[in-house]
Design an enzyme around this catalytic site. Structure first.
Site, PDB file in Angstrom:
ATOM      1  N   HIS A 480       0.828  -1.219   0.000  1.00 17.40           N
ATOM      2  CA  HIS A 480       0.000   0.000   0.000  1.00 17.40           C
ATOM      3  C   HIS A 480       0.853   1.257   0.000  1.00 17.40           C
ATOM      4  CE1 HIS A 480      -3.007  -2.995   0.721  1.00 17.40           C
ATOM      5  NE2 HIS A 480      -3.765  -2.151   0.052  1.00 17.40           N
ATOM      6  N   ARG A 593     -10.532   4.062  -1.727  1.00 18.74           N
ATOM      7  CA  ARG A 593      -9.994   3.230  -0.631  1.00 18.74           C
ATOM      8  C   ARG A 593     -10.338   3.946   0.671  1.00 18.74           C
ATOM      9  NH1 ARG A 593      -5.394   2.256  -4.408  1.00 18.74           N
ATOM     10  NH2 ARG A 593      -5.132   0.008  -4.621  1.00 18.74           N
ATOM     11  N   GLU A 722     -10.240 -10.400  -6.314  1.00 22.03           N
ATOM     12  CA  GLU A 722      -8.877 -10.359  -5.764  1.00 22.03           C
ATOM     13  C   GLU A 722      -8.393 -11.747  -5.376  1.00 22.03           C
ATOM     14  OE1 GLU A 722      -8.271  -6.397  -3.431  1.00 22.03           O
ATOM     15  OE2 GLU A 722      -9.992  -7.416  -2.566  1.00 22.03           O
ATOM     16  N   ASN A 745      -3.670  -6.430  -7.707  1.00 17.24           N
ATOM     17  CA  ASN A 745      -2.579  -6.506  -6.714  1.00 17.24           C
ATOM     18  C   ASN A 745      -2.749  -7.759  -5.857  1.00 17.24           C
ATOM     19  OD1 ASN A 745      -2.117  -3.964  -7.726  1.00 17.24           O
ATOM     20  ND2 ASN A 745      -3.087  -2.926  -6.008  1.00 17.24           N
ATOM     21  N   ASP A 746      -3.944  -7.886  -5.307  1.00 16.01           N
ATOM     22  CA  ASP A 746      -4.171  -9.082  -4.491  1.00 16.01           C
ATOM     23  C   ASP A 746      -4.352 -10.314  -5.359  1.00 16.01           C
ATOM     24  OD1 ASP A 746      -4.014  -8.449  -1.709  1.00 16.01           O
ATOM     25  OD2 ASP A 746      -5.719  -7.114  -2.021  1.00 16.01           O
ATOM     26  N   ARG A 756       2.490  -9.888  -1.061  1.00 21.10           N
ATOM     27  CA  ARG A 756       2.693  -8.663  -1.834  1.00 21.10           C
ATOM     28  C   ARG A 756       3.658  -7.684  -1.171  1.00 21.10           C
ATOM     29  NH1 ARG A 756      -3.183  -5.775  -1.936  1.00 21.10           N
ATOM     30  NH2 ARG A 756      -2.089  -3.846  -2.355  1.00 21.10           N
ATOM     31  N   CYS A 793      -8.998  -2.219 -11.272  1.00 28.05           N
ATOM     32  CA  CYS A 793      -8.525  -1.123 -10.415  1.00 28.05           C
ATOM     33  C   CYS A 793      -7.161  -1.428  -9.797  1.00 28.05           C
ATOM     34  CB  CYS A 793      -9.546  -0.818  -9.317  1.00 28.05           C
ATOM     35  SG  CYS A 793      -9.744  -2.160  -8.163  1.00 28.05           S
TER      36      CYS A 793
HETATM   37  C1  PEP Z   1      -5.982  -4.741  -5.447  1.00 29.57           C
HETATM   38  O1  PEP Z   1      -5.797  -5.662  -4.635  1.00 29.57           O
HETATM   39  O2  PEP Z   1      -5.623  -4.798  -6.645  1.00 29.57           O
HETATM   40  C2  PEP Z   1      -6.645  -3.507  -5.012  1.00 29.57           C
HETATM   41  C3  PEP Z   1      -6.968  -2.568  -5.873  1.00 29.57           C
HETATM   42  O3  PEP Z   1      -6.871  -3.378  -3.682  1.00 29.57           O
HETATM   43  P1  PEP Z   1      -5.729  -2.938  -2.641  1.00 29.57           P
HETATM   44  O4  PEP Z   1      -4.494  -2.703  -3.423  1.00 29.57           O
HETATM   45  O5  PEP Z   1      -6.228  -1.742  -1.935  1.00 29.57           O
HETATM   46  O6  PEP Z   1      -5.638  -4.146  -1.758  1.00 29.57           O
HETATM   47 MG    MG Z   2      -6.796  -5.577  -2.697  1.00 31.62          MG
END
Ligand code: PEP
Ligand code: MG
Length: 863
Positions: A480, A593, A722, A745-746, A756, A793
Site C-alpha cells: 500500500h 480506498r 482479488e 494486486n491481491d 505482496r 482497479c
Molecule cells: C488490489 O488488490 O488490486 C486492489 C486494488 O486493492 P488494494 O491494493 O487496496 O488491496
Molecule cells: Mg486488494
C-alpha cells in the site's frame, strides 16, 4: 595500595551503626554479597566514603559501586527492597565513570517517600573486593556523615602472589571467591560462537536468563553484566573464545547457572558448524542477498521500481528516534501505562514480523533478537526511572535507548558497534507506537527519503512535505505504501540493499525509477558526477515536456485509433485526490480506498465524520460516478485501535470483508454513512477480499437491512476480484452482483502465492503473469455473458506498458492512480483494439510474466 596498606572509609550517612548480621535481608545478613556495615540513616544525602571512581550507578539509583585505590570495590545500597521504587525518591548527583572525592554527594533521597513503599532505610556499605582486601576495623555507635570513620580496609596478600594478579588467576581458571550478588558461581565457560556473543546469541541468553527467579550476572575480565539484559551482555564485548563466568543468587540460582552454562557451550542457538571460522563484522540487519559489487557499484544501489519516476535531490534519512517529543510527562501513572501499552504493541508487531518471516530464518532471528532487546530490563528500568522523575514516556524511552545505543556504538568491536543499529531500530519502532503518526519527523522539500521501511501513512505525510522520491530496504511493488506513492506521483524504489542505510544524509543522489514497476531495475545513484547530473537533468526536462502535453489532453476522452471507447477513472483515498483526479481528467472514481480515513487515529471515525468525508468527495466529482469500497484493513494494513489476533499468515487471515464479519458495527456504520451521502453521479458499494459467495450474501443482507432502515433507494453492489476463487466462479458471482472490479494486486499475490509486501519477491510479483491474465479474461467473459459491468482497479491498470493487453482481454474500464491518468489516456489513444486482441491472445499462451513483458516491450508492442 600495597599489601598491608589500609584505606579509611568515612560514614556516607549519619545515623546509628547496625551490624550487617542484623539487617533484615539474608542477602546482606549472610554476607552473600560481601562483608560490611549498615547505617540506619538520619541524613538524606549519601556521601562518598573515600576518593574513588563510580563504576556502576544502578538505573534505579538506589545503589552505587565505587572503585577505590588498590582495587577496593565498595557497594552502597540504600534501603531494603528499594530497587522496586524504580528511582522514585532518588536523585543521582554523579554518573557512572565520575571521579569523586571523599565527602562528595553521590545520591540524595527522600526518606519519607522511600518509607511509604520500602520496608527499611537501612543502608549497607559492603566491601565487594573481599578476595583482595578485608575489613580490619569497624565503627559502632553513631555515624556522622562525611566526618566519622566507618571502617578501615586493608589489602591482603594472597597465598602464592601479589593480589594484583588475583584476577589473572581467575581468568586462568581458578575459582573466584563470591562477590556481588553471589550465590552460585560457575567455572569458566568459553564462548564457542565464531562471532562471539553478538546480538542473536545474547538475546537467546538473556531471554533464557529471564525465565529464572535469580539475579544472574555474567563476568568477563573483571567486568560484569546483567545476564537478563541484551544490551548489558553486548557491552561486555565477549568475542569468540572469551571466557565467561556466571554468578547467580536467588532461589533458582543453581538451576539457572547449570542451564545457562549448557546453553552457552551449545552456541546459544547458532549453528556453529555453518558459521565462518574467523570473526568478522556482522551483516547489517535485515541481511539482504549479497549483490555483486565493484568500486563504481558502491555508488549504485539497485532495487525494484515500485512507483515510476526520476528524482534528483539530497538524501534524507527517516529516523523515528528523531521524532520531536515532549520532555515533561503528564502524570507518572499515565506515562508508565503509555510506555507499557506501546511496548505491548511493539511486541505484538515484532511477533507478527517473526511469524511473517517464515522460512527466512535470518530475518526471523533478527526480529527475535529485537523482541529480546525490547524487553531489556536495563533499558526499561532507565525509562521508568526517568518517568518517575517527571519525564514523558517517549522522552524517557528515547533517552534510555540512545544511551544504550551510545554505549554499544563506542565498542571497538565492529560486530558489536553494528548491533547498536539494532537497538536504535527497535527503539524507534517502539517510539513510533509511543508518539503516534502525527509527531513524526519532517523532511525538507525535494529530498530523496531513505528508510528501512515506509508505512502507507508515512508515504502520504512525506509526499505532503514535498519528498521527491522514496527508497526503502523493505517493501513490495504492490504494497500500500507503493500504491500511494504511485498515486502521489512520487518515485519509489523498494528492495534496496541494506547498505542504503549507511548512505550519507544530505549528499545529492539520483533516484532513477524510470521503468514502470516490474518492467526493469531501478537505481539510487549516490554521489553523481557533474556529467551524470547533467544527463539526468536533461531526461527530467524531457519528461516534463511530455507530461505537460499529456496533461493538456487529459480532459479528452480515451478512444482507441479504431474507435473503442475506454473509461478512465481514478483510484483515490481522499477529497484532495478527488479534486486532483477531476483536474487530470477522471471520468469518475473507480475505487475509493476508505481505509485511509481510518488510519492514524485513536479510534474509528464517527458515522457523521465518514458521511462528511464521502460527501466532500461526491461534491468534488459532481455528476461523475463514485465506487466506495468498504473498509479493507488487516494484512499489510493494520489498524492500531482494532487489535487483530496475531496470525501466522495475516494475508490469508482476517482481512478485508472478513473484518466486517468480525466487527459488524464498523461495517454497518460505514454502510449507513455511505447511504447518507448524496452522490449525484450515483454511488456503488464495493466489497473487498471476497473469497466465497456466502461472504457476499451475508454482506448483501447487511446492506439491504441498513438501506431499508434508512429508506434509501437501491444501491449497486459489486465485489473485488482479488481471490482466484472469485475469478474462477465469476459466472456464479455475476448472477448475484451488479459489477466487478478486478484488484490485480491481491489477485497476483494469491494466484502466485507471493506475499505482496515480500521484499525478495517484489520483482516477481507481476500482474502480467499469464495465469493472472487468464483469470482476468475469465472474469471479463463471465461479466459480459451476464451483462455485468467490469473494470480493473489494480496497479497494472496504471502501467502504460500493460494497457494494450488489458484492452485486448476485453476490458473497457480502467481505474488508475490519479497521477497516471494523463499518460494512460495518451497510451489508449495510440492503440488499435483489434491489434490488442491479437496481442492478448498471444500473451495468455505464454509461460511467464517476463515473456509477456518482452511481447509488450516498446519495440514489439502495438501502437
Ligand atoms: C488490489 O488488490 O488490486 C486492489 C486494488 O486493492 P488494494 O491494493 O487496496 O488491496
Ligand atoms: Mg486488494
Amino acid at each position: 595500595m600495597h599489601p598491608g596498606d589500609t584505606l579509611t572509609l568515612l560514614a556516607p550517612l549519619s545515623g546509628p551503626i547496625v551490624p550487617i548480621e542484623s539487617v533484615p535481608d539474608p542477602v546482606f545478613a549472610d554476607k552473600v554479597v560481601g562483608d560490611g556495615i549498615s547505617i540506619d540513616p538520619t541524613s538524606q544525602t549519601l556521601l562518598a566514603p573515600c576518593d574513588a571512581t563510580v563504576t556502576q550507578l544502578h538505573a534505579a539509583r538506589h545503589a552505587i559501586i565505587l572503585s577505590a585505590a588498590g582495587g577496593v570495590e565498595i557497594l552502597i545500597h540504600v534501603g531494603i527492597d528499594t530497587v522496586g521504587l524504580k528511582g522514585e525518591g532518588f536523585t543521582a548527583r554523579v554518573k557512572q565513570g565520575d571521579r569523586v572525592s571523599a565527602g562528595q554527594a553521590l545520591i540524595e533521597f527522600d526518606a519519607d517517600r522511600l518509607l511509604r513503599k520500602a520496608p527499611s532505610l537501612l543502608t549497607q556499605v559492603i566491601l565487594l573486593s573481599g578476595d583482595t582486601s578485608a575489613i580490619v576495623e569497624r565503627a559502632s555507635g553513631a555515624a556522622s556523615a562525611g566526618v566519622s570513620r566507618l571502617m578501615t580496609v586493608s589489602s591482603r596478600r594472597k597465598a602464592g602472589g601479589d593480589p594484583a594478579h588475583a584476577s589473572g588467576a581467575a581468568e586462568a581458571g581458578a575459582p573466584r571467591p563470591p562477590r556481588a550478588t553471589v550465590g552460585v558461581t560457575s567455572a569458566l565457560v568459553t564462548v564457542p560462537n565464531p562471532h562471539g556473543l553478538h546480538a542473536r546469541p545474547a538475546a537467546v541468553l538473556a531471554s533464557e536468563a529471564r525465565s529464572f527467579a535469580a539475579d544472574i550476572s555474567v563476568e568477563l575480565a573483571g567486568r560484569n553484566a546483567n545476564a537478563k539484559s541484551v544490551v548489558g551482555l553486548l557491552n561486555l564485548g565477549a568475542g569468540p573464545g572469551a571466557e565467561l563466568r556466571l554468578v547467580a543468587s536467588g532461589s533458582e540460582a543453581a538451576r539457572a547457572v547449570a542451564r545457562l552454562v549448557e546453553l552457552i557451550r551449545s552456541g546459544l542457538g547458532e549453528d556453529l558448524s555453518a558459521a565462518p571460522a574467523a570473526p568478522g563484522p556482522a551483516a547489517p540487519s535485515p541481511a539482504p542477498a549479497p549483490r555483486a559489487a565493484t568500486a563504481d557499484d558502491a555508488r549504485r544501489l539497485h532495487g525494484v521500481s515500485a512507483a515510476p519516476g526520476l528524482a534528483i535531490g539530497p538524501v534524507c534519512k527517516i529516523d523515528p528516534l528523531a521524532a520531536p517529543v515532549e520532555e515533561r510527562g503528564l502524570d507518572t501513572e499515565v506515562e508508565l501505562a503509555r510506555l507499557h501499552r506501546a511496548l505491548t504493541h511493539t511486541r505484538h508487531e515484532l511477533k507478527q514480523l517473526v511469524a511473517a518471516s517464515g522460512k527466512r530464518v535470518e530475518q526471523a532471528q533478527i526480529f527475535s533478537a529485537h523482541l529480546s532487546m525490547l524487553d531489556d530490563p536495563e533499558v526499561i528500568t532507565r525509562t521508568e526511572v526517568a518517568i518517575v522523575e517527571g519525564k514523558s514516556a517517549p522522552f524517557a524511552w528515547r533517552e534510555a535507548v540512545m544511551s544504550s545505543y551510545r554505549e554499544l556504538a563506542r565498542q571497538w568491536n565492529p560486530l558489536l558497534a553494528a548491533r547498536a543499529n539494532d537497538v536504535r531500530d527497535v527503539g524507534g519502532r517502539a517510539l513510533r507506537h509511543l508518539v503516534g503518526g502525527d509527531d513524526a519527523q519532517a523532511v525538507p522539500a525535494g529530498s530523496i527519503v531513505v528508510a528501512e521501511t515506509l508505512t502507507p501513512s508515512e508515504v502520504v505525510r512525506l509526499a505532503d512535505q514535498g519528498a521527491a522520491g522514496f527508497v526503502s530496504v523493505l517493501g513490495g511493488t504492490t504494497s500500500h505504501a507503493a500504491i500511494l506513492a504511485r498515486s502521489l506521483g512520487v518515485p519509489y524504489l523498494v528492495d534496496a540493499s541494506a547498505a542504503l542505510l549507511a548512505a550519507e544524509a544530505g549528499g545529492t543522489a539520483v533516484l532513477d525509477a524510470l521503468d514502470a514497476p516490474n518492467a526493469g531495475e531501478a537505481v539510487l545513484l549516490l554521489r553523481p558526477t557533474e556529467a551524470e547530473l547533467d544527463g539526468y537533468r536533461a531526461r527530467l526536462g524531457a519528461r516534463q515536456v511530455l507530461r505537460e502535453r499529456q496533461e493538456a489532453a487529459a480532459a479528452e476522452r480515451a478512444v482507441t485509433r479504431d474507435g473503442v471507447r475506454v473509461a478512465v477513472l481514478a483510484n483515490i483515498a481522499s477529497a484532495d485526490d478527488a479534486r486532483k483526479a477531476v483536474r487530470l481528467g477522471a471520468e469518475g472514481v473507480g475505487l475509493l480506498r476508505t481505509e485511509l480515513m481510518f488510519f492514524d487515529r485513536a479510534a474509528a471515525p464517527t458515522e457523521a465524520e465518514q458521511t462528511a468525508a464521502y460527501q466532500e468527495i461526491a461534491d468534488a466529482l459532481g455528476e461523475r460516478p463514485l465506487v466506495i469500497r468498504t473498509l479493507d484493513v488487516g494484512g499489510d494494513k493494520p489498524l492500531s485501535y482494532m487489535p487483530l489476533p496475531a496470525e501466522d499468515n495475516p494475508l490469508l487471515g482476517i482481512r478485508g470483508l472478513r473484518i466486517g464479519a468480525l466487527h459488524p458495527t464498523i461495517l454497518r456504520s460505514q454502510l449507513r454513512a455511505i447511504l447518507s451521502a448524496r452522490v449525484a453521479g450515483g454511488h456503488r458499494v464495493l466489497l473487498p477480499m471476497v473469497a466465497g459467495i456466502e461472504e457476499l450474501r451475508e454482506a448483501k443482507q447487511v446492506l439491504e437491512e441498513e438501506r431499508r432502515r434508512a429508506g434509501s433507494p437501491p444501491v449497486e453492489l459489486g465485489v473485488m476480484v482479488e481471490v482466484p476463487s472469485v475469478a474462477i466462479q465469476a459466472d456464479r458471482f455475476a448472477a448475484e452482483v451488479d459489477f466487478f472490479s478486478i484488484g490485480t494486486n491481491d489477485l497476483t499475490q494469491y494466484t502466485l502465492a507471493m506475499d505482496r509486501t515480500h521484499p525478495r519477491l517484489a520483482s516477481r510479483q507481476d500482474a502480467l503473469h499469464p495465469a493472472v491474465l487468464r483469470l482476468i479474461a475469465a472474469t471479463v467473459q463471465a461479466a459480459r455473458k451476464h451483462e455485468r459491468h467490469v473494470g480493473i482497479c489494480g496497479a497494472v491498470a496504471s502501467d502504460p506498458d500493460a494497457v494494450a493487453v488489458l484492452l485486448g482481454l476485453g476490458v473497457t474500464e480502467l481505474s488508475v492512480s490519479v497521477q497516471a491518468m494523463p499518460e494512460v489516456k495518451a497510451r489508449i489513444r495510440e492503440l488499435d483494439a483489434e491489434e490488442c486482441r491479437e496481442l492478448a491472445r498471444a500473451a495468455v499462451d505464454l509461460g511467464t510474466a517476463a515473456e509477456v513483458r518482452a511481447l509488450l516491450s516498446p519495440g514489439a508492442r502495438p501502437g
